[in-house]
Write a protein that holds these residues in place. Structure first.
Motif, mmCIF file in Angstrom:
data_model
loop_
_atom_site.group_PDB
_atom_site.id
_atom_site.type_symbol
_atom_site.label_atom_id
_atom_site.label_comp_id
_atom_site.label_asym_id
_atom_site.label_seq_id
_atom_site.Cartn_x
_atom_site.Cartn_y
_atom_site.Cartn_z
ATOM 1 N N PHE A 201 2.314 -10.156 -3.642
ATOM 2 C CA PHE A 201 1.742 -11.203 -2.784
ATOM 3 C C PHE A 201 2.874 -11.768 -1.923
ATOM 4 C CE2 PHE A 201 -0.631 -11.245 -6.804
ATOM 5 C CZ PHE A 201 -1.943 -11.121 -6.379
ATOM 6 N N CYS A 202 3.565 -10.939 -1.177
ATOM 7 C CA CYS A 202 4.846 -11.344 -0.598
ATOM 8 C C CYS A 202 4.720 -12.354 0.531
ATOM 9 C CB CYS A 202 5.633 -10.124 -0.144
ATOM 10 S SG CYS A 202 5.007 -9.306 1.342
ATOM 11 N N GLY A 203 3.555 -12.481 1.160
ATOM 12 C CA GLY A 203 3.440 -13.418 2.266
ATOM 13 C C GLY A 203 4.498 -13.144 3.319
ATOM 14 N N ASP A 262 1.616 -6.973 0.618
ATOM 15 C CA ASP A 262 0.618 -8.012 0.854
ATOM 16 C C ASP A 262 -0.579 -7.344 1.515
ATOM 17 O OD1 ASP A 262 0.827 -11.357 0.981
ATOM 18 O OD2 ASP A 262 -0.738 -10.471 2.238
ATOM 19 N N CYS A 305 5.900 -13.481 -8.373
ATOM 20 C CA CYS A 305 4.985 -13.682 -7.251
ATOM 21 C C CYS A 305 4.399 -15.086 -7.225
ATOM 22 C CB CYS A 305 3.870 -12.638 -7.291
ATOM 23 S SG CYS A 305 2.832 -12.696 -8.760
#
Length: 388
Positions: A201-203, A262, A305
């Motif tokens: 969920f790296c954004g 992501d 994360c």
């Protein structure tokens, strides 16, 4: 000098370990701040190298005050002429807790009047106006249980502002918090540089970028400037020596195994840009993918994360389904550990497993829990021996 490093709640132990690694063993914590002694070179080193501290302050004084008159007199008594110039741009940053001086804005106004009066009396008798066109100095004051602590802020902008993030993206994770979460995980590249790191969920890329900077020993403040560098009385070589030390310590040849993904192409594009600006663009493998398709590359890795909470981006049911899918993907990786920051109190139920460890934090003023799920331990490496 007496130096103070404000830290976020829950990060005290992490910052103390970072200070120990920098050569500062005596650093007690109190009231959300860590205290140590040092000179201007130490100020420069702390600003450049600390990953989880919020600022670096120089404490000038402590005195009791329960009225505005006492506050004024206490501020006026300090030798501001040694720290400021008549054209200094003075900003006040204050807080109050458990004290009769509870009106922080009004207290800041009184304190600034006392500072300016002292400067006028000592440096410019008879002068009526000050244009504040010179170097910025943030004066930090806290009133805790009727005792005022006065400091000057050597950092200026908070230390979380590394300088690599220039694209706005929804709900970014603060860089200092990201560094704290990484330090609390079992991902320690100095002990095991082959250990994989993943963020599904790296954004905009904060966690993998901070991981790469840690793994390569890139000082987080190397590419920015600090307020103390503009103060005429600070030794000119303090910051330069710290930057030279930082450059010399970078492990440019170290190979890292960092994976970031992501579901949003826009997020991954921003993350790639930020990683390049941070000098780690070629050390992170980025991809656009759904967490439902997450699979491991490597063994005994760490997932760290900050998935959506349902506060801004998704609805509650969408988040529950997302966490359940994440849990199923993780259970297919028994060798991996996972570390998850979320505000959802029922996260463990949706994820499908009880955490092995929990720790409380605030993320953008939202109360959160950092859940740790430990995977299987890697086998011990056999020690070689010579026969004969």
């Amino acid at each position: 000098m007496d130096l103070l490093v404000p830290v976020a709640a829950g990060a005290e132990g992490v910052v103390k370990r970072q200070l120990l690694s920098l050569g500062y063993p005596k650093a007690p914590a109190f009231d959300g701040r860590i205290q140590l002694s040092g000179d201007w070179r130490d100020v420069a080193r702390l600003n450049l190298f600390l990953r989880s501290g919020e600022r670096v302050l120089v404490r000038l004084a402590k005195f009791p005050a329960v009225t505005f008159d006492e506050l004024y007199d206490g501020f006026y008594s300090l030798p501001w002429e040694d720290w400021l110039r008549v054209d200094s741009r003075i900003l006040m940053d204050g807080k109050s807790a458990g004290s009769r001086l509870a009106a922080v804005k009004a207290a800041g106004g009184v304190a600034k009047k006392a500072i300016i009066r002292r400067l006028a009396d000592k440096l410019a008798p008879g002068r009526k106006t000050f244009d504040e066109s010179g170097a910025r100095t943030v004066v930090d004051f806290s009133v805790l249980r009727d005792v005022v602590t006065v400091s000057v802020d050597t950092s200026g902008e908070g230390l979380h502002k590394r300088g690599y993030r220039d694209l706005a993206y929804t709900a970014p994770l603060k860089e200092t918090l990201a560094a704290t979460l990484i330090d609390l995980s079992l991902w320690h590249p100095d002990a095991d540089p082959e250990k994989p790191f993943a963020d599904p969920f790296c954004g905009s890329g904060t966690l993998p970028i901070e991981a790469a900077m840690k793994g390569l020993h890139i000082p987080p403040g190397l590419r920015r400037r600090f307020d103390f560098e503009n103060w005429a009385f600070v030794p000119a070589d303090a910051a330069a020596r710290a930057r030279e030390e930082g450059e010399d310590g970078i492990l440019r040849d170290r190979r890292l195994h960092i994976f970031a993904s992501d579901i949003s192409p826009e997020a991954v594009s921003a993350a790639r840009r930020h990683a390049k600006r941070a000098g780690v663009g070629d050390r992170i493998s980025f991809s656009v993918s759904d967490v439902r398709d997450f699979s491991a590359r490597g063994e005994y890795g760490a997932i760290v994360c900050n998935p959506p909470y349902g506060e801004r981006l998704f609805g509650a049911e969408e988040v529950r389904a997302l966490y359940a899918a994440f849990g199923r993907a993780y259970r297919a990786l028994p060798e991996w550990s996972a570390y998850v920051l979320t505000s959802r109190p029922d996260f463990e139920r949706d994820f499908g497993r009880r955490a092995d460890r929990k720790k409380r934090f605030f993320n953008a003023n939202i109360p959160c829990t950092f859940y740790a799920f430990f995977g299987a331990k890697p086998p011990r490496k056999a020690e070689g021996r010579e026969d004969g």
